[in-house]
Design a protein around this motif. Sequence first.
Motif, PDB file in Angstrom:
ATOM      1  N   ALA A   1       0.840  -1.193   0.000  1.00  0.00           N
ATOM      2  CA  ALA A   1       0.000   0.000   0.000  1.00  0.00           C
ATOM      3  C   ALA A   1       0.873   1.240   0.000  1.00  0.00           C
ATOM      4  CB  ALA A   1      -0.931  -0.003   1.214  1.00  0.00           C
ATOM      5  N   GLU A   2       0.390   2.273  -0.695  1.00  0.00           N
ATOM      6  CA  GLU A   2       1.036   3.578  -0.663  1.00  0.00           C
ATOM      7  C   GLU A   2       0.316   4.420   0.364  1.00  0.00           C
ATOM      8  OE1 GLU A   2       2.811   5.911  -4.191  1.00  0.00           O
ATOM      9  OE2 GLU A   2       0.768   6.665  -3.957  1.00  0.00           O
ATOM     10  N   VAL A   3       1.080   5.078   1.231  1.00  0.00           N
ATOM     11  CA  VAL A   3       0.520   5.817   2.357  1.00  0.00           C
ATOM     12  C   VAL A   3       0.706   7.308   2.124  1.00  0.00           C
ATOM     13  CG1 VAL A   3       0.602   6.198   4.843  1.00  0.00           C
ATOM     14  CG2 VAL A   3       1.053   3.928   3.909  1.00  0.00           C
ATOM     15  N   HIS A   4      -0.394   8.058   2.219  1.00  0.00           N
ATOM     16  CA  HIS A   4      -0.365   9.513   2.253  1.00  0.00           C
ATOM     17  C   HIS A   4      -0.952   9.913   3.600  1.00  0.00           C
ATOM     18  CE1 HIS A   4       0.380  10.082  -2.144  1.00  0.00           C
ATOM     19  NE2 HIS A   4      -0.113   8.856  -2.168  1.00  0.00           N
ATOM     20  N   GLU A   5      -0.171  10.570   4.450  1.00  0.00           N
ATOM     21  CA  GLU A   5      -0.707  10.924   5.746  1.00  0.00           C
ATOM     22  C   GLU A   5      -0.143  12.243   6.237  1.00  0.00           C
ATOM     23  OE1 GLU A   5       0.117   7.700   8.395  1.00  0.00           O
ATOM     24  OE2 GLU A   5       2.151   8.392   8.843  1.00  0.00           O
ATOM     25  N   ALA A   6      -0.865  12.837   7.168  1.00  0.00           N
ATOM     26  CA  ALA A   6      -0.456  14.131   7.713  1.00  0.00           C
ATOM     27  C   ALA A   6      -0.904  14.198   9.160  1.00  0.00           C
ATOM     28  CB  ALA A   6      -1.084  15.263   6.903  1.00  0.00           C
ATOM     29  N   PRO A   7      -0.174  14.934   9.992  1.00  0.00           N
ATOM     30  CA  PRO A   7      -0.562  15.074  11.404  1.00  0.00           C
ATOM     31  C   PRO A   7      -1.662  16.123  11.563  1.00  0.00           C
ATOM     32  CG  PRO A   7       1.496  16.227  10.999  1.00  0.00           C
ATOM     33  CD  PRO A   7       1.133  15.560   9.713  1.00  0.00           C
ATOM     34  N   LEU A   8      -2.564  15.906  12.508  1.00  0.00           N
ATOM     35  CA  LEU A   8      -3.526  16.923  12.926  1.00  0.00           C
ATOM     36  C   LEU A   8      -2.943  17.643  14.148  1.00  0.00           C
ATOM     37  CD1 LEU A   8      -6.983  15.144  12.623  1.00  0.00           C
ATOM     38  CD2 LEU A   8      -5.972  16.817  11.097  1.00  0.00           C
ATOM     39  N   VAL A   9      -2.782  18.941  13.999  1.00  0.00           N
ATOM     40  CA  VAL A   9      -2.115  19.731  15.051  1.00  0.00           C
ATOM     41  C   VAL A   9      -3.132  20.677  15.661  1.00  0.00           C
ATOM     42  CG1 VAL A   9      -0.244  21.328  15.550  1.00  0.00           C
ATOM     43  CG2 VAL A   9       0.061  19.549  13.803  1.00  0.00           C
ATOM     44  N   GLU A  10      -3.231  20.621  16.957  1.00  0.00           N
ATOM     45  CA  GLU A  10      -4.095  21.537  17.708  1.00  0.00           C
ATOM     46  C   GLU A  10      -3.283  22.155  18.827  1.00  0.00           C
ATOM     47  OE1 GLU A  10      -7.560  19.566  19.073  1.00  0.00           O
ATOM     48  OE2 GLU A  10      -8.216  18.920  17.064  1.00  0.00           O
ATOM     49  N   ASN A  11      -3.319  23.528  18.849  1.00  0.00           N
ATOM     50  CA  ASN A  11      -2.563  24.274  19.872  1.00  0.00           C
ATOM     51  C   ASN A  11      -1.085  23.905  19.864  1.00  0.00           C
ATOM     52  OD1 ASN A  11      -4.982  25.486  20.758  1.00  0.00           O
ATOM     53  ND2 ASN A  11      -5.419  23.727  22.093  1.00  0.00           N
ATOM     54  N   GLY A  12      -0.573  23.697  18.639  1.00  0.00           N
ATOM     55  CA  GLY A  12       0.853  23.458  18.512  1.00  0.00           C
ATOM     56  C   GLY A  12       1.291  22.043  18.811  1.00  0.00           C
ATOM     57  N   LYS A  13       0.353  21.148  19.104  1.00  0.00           N
ATOM     58  CA  LYS A  13       0.711  19.760  19.425  1.00  0.00           C
ATOM     59  C   LYS A  13      -0.064  18.817  18.503  1.00  0.00           C
ATOM     60  CE  LYS A  13       1.390  18.462  23.608  1.00  0.00           C
ATOM     61  NZ  LYS A  13       1.207  18.080  25.009  1.00  0.00           N
ATOM     62  N   THR A  14       0.614  17.743  18.102  1.00  0.00           N
ATOM     63  CA  THR A  14      -0.020  16.737  17.253  1.00  0.00           C
ATOM     64  C   THR A  14      -0.982  15.900  18.093  1.00  0.00           C
ATOM     65  OG1 THR A  14       1.915  16.603  15.824  1.00  0.00           O
ATOM     66  CG2 THR A  14       0.371  14.767  15.731  1.00  0.00           C
ATOM     67  N   THR A  15      -2.244  15.909  17.668  1.00  0.00           N
ATOM     68  CA  THR A  15      -3.252  15.137  18.418  1.00  0.00           C
ATOM     69  C   THR A  15      -3.486  13.764  17.812  1.00  0.00           C
ATOM     70  OG1 THR A  15      -5.014  16.127  17.105  1.00  0.00           O
ATOM     71  CG2 THR A  15      -4.418  17.229  19.174  1.00  0.00           C
ATOM     72  N   SER A  16      -3.300  13.658  16.505  1.00  0.00           N
ATOM     73  CA  SER A  16      -3.484  12.366  15.840  1.00  0.00           C
ATOM     74  C   SER A  16      -2.916  12.455  14.438  1.00  0.00           C
ATOM     75  CB  SER A  16      -4.971  11.960  15.800  1.00  0.00           C
ATOM     76  OG  SER A  16      -5.703  12.897  15.048  1.00  0.00           O
ATOM     77  N   ILE A  17      -2.943  11.306  13.745  1.00  0.00           N
ATOM     78  CA  ILE A  17      -2.462  11.220  12.360  1.00  0.00           C
ATOM     79  C   ILE A  17      -3.628  10.794  11.478  1.00  0.00           C
ATOM     80  CG2 ILE A  17      -0.880  10.087  10.763  1.00  0.00           C
ATOM     81  CD1 ILE A  17       0.577  11.902  12.621  1.00  0.00           C
ATOM     82  N   VAL A  18      -3.828  11.497  10.347  1.00  0.00           N
ATOM     83  CA  VAL A  18      -4.841  11.086   9.374  1.00  0.00           C
ATOM     84  C   VAL A  18      -4.144  10.751   8.062  1.00  0.00           C
ATOM     85  CG1 VAL A  18      -6.678  12.448  10.399  1.00  0.00           C
ATOM     86  CG2 VAL A  18      -5.255  13.456   8.619  1.00  0.00           C
ATOM     87  N   GLY A  19      -4.760   9.896   7.284  1.00  0.00           N
ATOM     88  CA  GLY A  19      -4.127   9.540   6.019  1.00  0.00           C
ATOM     89  C   GLY A  19      -5.000   8.614   5.199  1.00  0.00           C
ATOM     90  N   SER A  20      -4.425   8.165   4.095  1.00  0.00           N
ATOM     91  CA  SER A  20      -5.131   7.239   3.206  1.00  0.00           C
ATOM     92  C   SER A  20      -4.162   6.176   2.723  1.00  0.00           C
ATOM     93  CB  SER A  20      -5.726   7.973   2.005  1.00  0.00           C
ATOM     94  OG  SER A  20      -4.703   8.465   1.158  1.00  0.00           O
ATOM     95  N   LEU A  21      -4.725   4.995   2.441  1.00  0.00           N
ATOM     96  CA  LEU A  21      -3.961   3.872   1.893  1.00  0.00           C
ATOM     97  C   LEU A  21      -4.455   3.597   0.473  1.00  0.00           C
ATOM     98  CD1 LEU A  21      -4.083   1.331   4.858  1.00  0.00           C
ATOM     99  CD2 LEU A  21      -2.223   2.879   4.285  1.00  0.00           C
ATOM    100  N   THR A  22      -3.503   3.392  -0.440  1.00  0.00           N
ATOM    101  CA  THR A  22      -3.836   3.001  -1.814  1.00  0.00           C
ATOM    102  C   THR A  22      -3.198   1.655  -2.099  1.00  0.00           C
ATOM    103  OG1 THR A  22      -3.835   5.314  -2.481  1.00  0.00           O
ATOM    104  CG2 THR A  22      -3.733   3.669  -4.237  1.00  0.00           C
ATOM    105  N   ASP A  23      -3.999   0.694  -2.538  1.00  0.00           N
ATOM    106  CA  ASP A  23      -3.484  -0.646  -2.852  1.00  0.00           C
ATOM    107  C   ASP A  23      -2.609  -0.584  -4.110  1.00  0.00           C
ATOM    108  OD1 ASP A  23      -2.957  -3.272  -3.337  1.00  0.00           O
ATOM    109  OD2 ASP A  23      -5.033  -3.955  -3.117  1.00  0.00           O
ATOM    110  N   ILE A  24      -1.324  -0.856  -3.949  1.00  0.00           N
ATOM    111  CA  ILE A  24      -0.390  -0.817  -5.095  1.00  0.00           C
ATOM    112  C   ILE A  24       0.239  -2.188  -5.310  1.00  0.00           C
ATOM    113  CG2 ILE A  24       0.128   1.639  -4.820  1.00  0.00           C
ATOM    114  CD1 ILE A  24       2.749   0.790  -3.441  1.00  0.00           C
TER     115      ILE A  24
END
Length: 917
Positions: free
Chosen positions: A237-260
């Motif tokens: 899988a190919e991963v595209h992801e980015a952190p969600l930042v609130e008040n200067g701190k990363t709260t979680s990671i969001v992203g997508s998977l593509t079957d390659i």
Amino acid sequence: MNNSKLKIILQALPLPFYVIDCNTYKVVETNHSDLRGEDITCHKLIYGFDKPCNVQDIDRECSCNEVLKQKQKVEIIQKSNIENENKVFKVIANPIFDTNNKITHILAQYIDYSDEFGLQNKIGEQNNELKAQNEEFETINEELKESENKIRNILENSTNVFYQHTNDHVITYLSPQIFNIIGYTVNEALVKWTDLVSDNPINTEALNKTEIAIRTGETLHPYEIELIHKNGRKVWAEVHEAPLVENGKTTSIVGSLTDITERKAAELAHKKSEELYRRLFHSSTIGVVISTLDGKIFTANETICVALGYTYEEFLDVKLEEFFSETREIEKLLNFIKQKGKVNNFQSEMLTKNGKTLWGQFSIQLIQIQNVEHLITIITDVTKQKEAEIALKESGKQFKAYIESSPLPIFIVNKEGQYEYANKAVAKLLGYTLKDIYNMTIADVIVVPKKENIFHNFNELKRDGVLVGRETKYKTKSGGTVDLIIDAVKISENQYITYCTDITEIKKIQHDLKEKNEQYYALNEELEENIERIQRFNEELSKAKEKAEESDRLKSAFLANMSHEIRTPLNGILGFSALLHKKDISKESYERYVSIIEGSGKRLLSVVNDIFDISLIHADQMKIEEKSFGINLLLDEVFAFYQTVRKEEIKNIAFELVKNSDIEIIIYNDQYRLHQVFKNLIENAFKFTSKGKIEYGYLPIKENEVTFYVKDTGIGIPSEYRDAIFSSFRQVNETSTRDYEGAGLGLSISSGLVERMGGKIWLESEEKKGTTFYFTLPIKKLNIEISKDLSENALDNKKILIVEDDSISYEYLKTLLQDYGKCGIIQTSNGEDALKILELNKIDLVFMDIRLPGINGHETTKRIRKTDKDIMIIAQTAFASQKDLQESIKAGCNDYMTKPIKKENLIEIINKYLITS
């Protein structure tokens, strides 16, 4: 998850998307950072048009128009000038319907396909099987709204998998497409994402990248990971992801998977294809040269360099025409190739570095390398063949005279097997005229069963140029056959000369000799078999005689003893049954008579059971049903039984159990038969002990066996009777005046059972002081402590079904199992669902609770066994009685675990049925 948070996740996705209003063609939603808040149409953005594409006179495909026509998702390859660049995009456009099934919006995903498009065209010319594929985004099927349902539909209907996980990698959100990629449902996959990947080192790199993003809050570049499908196969899988930042701190990671996965397979195949081509090029025994049209050498393999005496570096500095002695002929040849594209199999002289002349056979063809025309030249050294042709011509007359007068059949054939020459010996051998032979091929004279071999030999001759000592069979004109040894040599590119030696008479002699030898061997084997049969017959007669004598000796004792043991209880049964018919019988007398009849019946049944068991033992048909069980538990059951049935005797006789281990000892044998042996020995002890003590148990455990014993302080056994004590129907006193009842079968049955369980039995006795019976059993599985643990990945890729209606018991068993690998666990609370799950899934192990709603565990197991005899089923029950456990085995379970389930017992079950089986 609220609407604003879902929108943040959507906007944070690294791949761009556009939502287009079908009425205005305006982009109403996008995660393209440069276009947020702008009022722009799709035709202006993509092509720079001021009007919609459907009113433009253009020859380009428009994804929006196609969606409106087809009313479904479309995928097209289109060229456009997005961002003022000429690019090729794979466009995935999906209709979004309102409640009236009218298309109101279109979701368009533009995937940059420029590099893949160019690579696909290039690879398509060389290899149709290699395809570079990009994973497509799934359609969002519902009307785009600003509410949570709209955004969730966008995420959950894409072919990509969208996800969110915490800083400690626990997945908190997954779109349903995870099932299409790795086979797990959303609920099954809500674990740490590190539990879903393989042990490929690339996944460790991915984890490090994610950790950096969590610390820094920076968006990651796309990367690849290797996942494990539920069925065990690897998925890329190919991963595209980015952190969600609130008040200067990363709260979680969001992203997508593509079957390659398919793309990775194509890349690997392309790489292997290139490597294979390179190896074939450089390892070929035929010279290969690639040059430009003006003769400048681009590359060459080692074969041609060595043949012409150059190093590879020197060879690149020489022009192609310099290798030929006739330059003008080469110029004509090159002009011909430029017109026709190729020329095949022409011969010419070549010049080596030191001026020596060689003959080469050339095939030249135009090819394209990076859109530039080149020549590829295949060169075969035919110097030896040319020299042979010249020598053959020079000595033609002498050769012809020799073969004409040769007594050996000699002939010449071409590549098609057509006879071009044959001497008189050939005509004489086959009975044909020479004119007949010249109109024939090899296939016309080969005997049919040998044709395949001769064609193989002929192909070998054409390949290697020589064939030595091959046996074959030819047909003659009269219909007979001749056996030949042939030797053949390639004398030119289209001619092969063959020498034949007639071995027909030799083959006949060999055949006759073989038949004689076979007759002698058959007679010899028959004689040896007769001798063996006589010896076996004598041995059987001797054994039969001994058995007959022994049978005669025991017959009298048996008949007398059985008459007594059967008639005595029958006398009580029949006599007191008759007394029950008396009139005016009192209630006390009636109950006493019934009690006597029941006791006599039980005594008679015991005799019959003993006779049945000893018959099975003597016929070698006694079956030993092996399974693992604890001996301390069994001995406790025996002790509790005799405290009840021998309550009166125990008041006068001390009855003790001695266990030499406080920890349960697990052995693998027949629990029921071991219980029977103890019962026979203890009953024997009570029979001959009127005071003192009866003690039973086992000695300290040795490495590979356990020694049990039953000890009493009874009358003892005289030394002259000890050898016969384990014989059937034998007692110390076999006269009619003996003091003790019994059929004399208990010790014989015990001896037979111990031997069949793999042990041995013996006794120590002293008259008037008592007797001790000892017997051993092998320890096939000994668990004084946890003898064997499991590795952390022992259950990787295993699929386990837990049939359990108690949620706490299920969670406990599931937690224990997950300590030993990434196994797929399916749970159901009833038998009907368990049967359906087994029809749809390949299960490695079933834990079956016995007490279930609807059909219980025993009935469920019986139904499973009607269609699947091999699946491992382990009963788990809170009912620990011997009857319940035996009922589980009888229903078809392979083994059982009693609740509460101990970790060491679970390890033993897994080792036995999943690891070592």
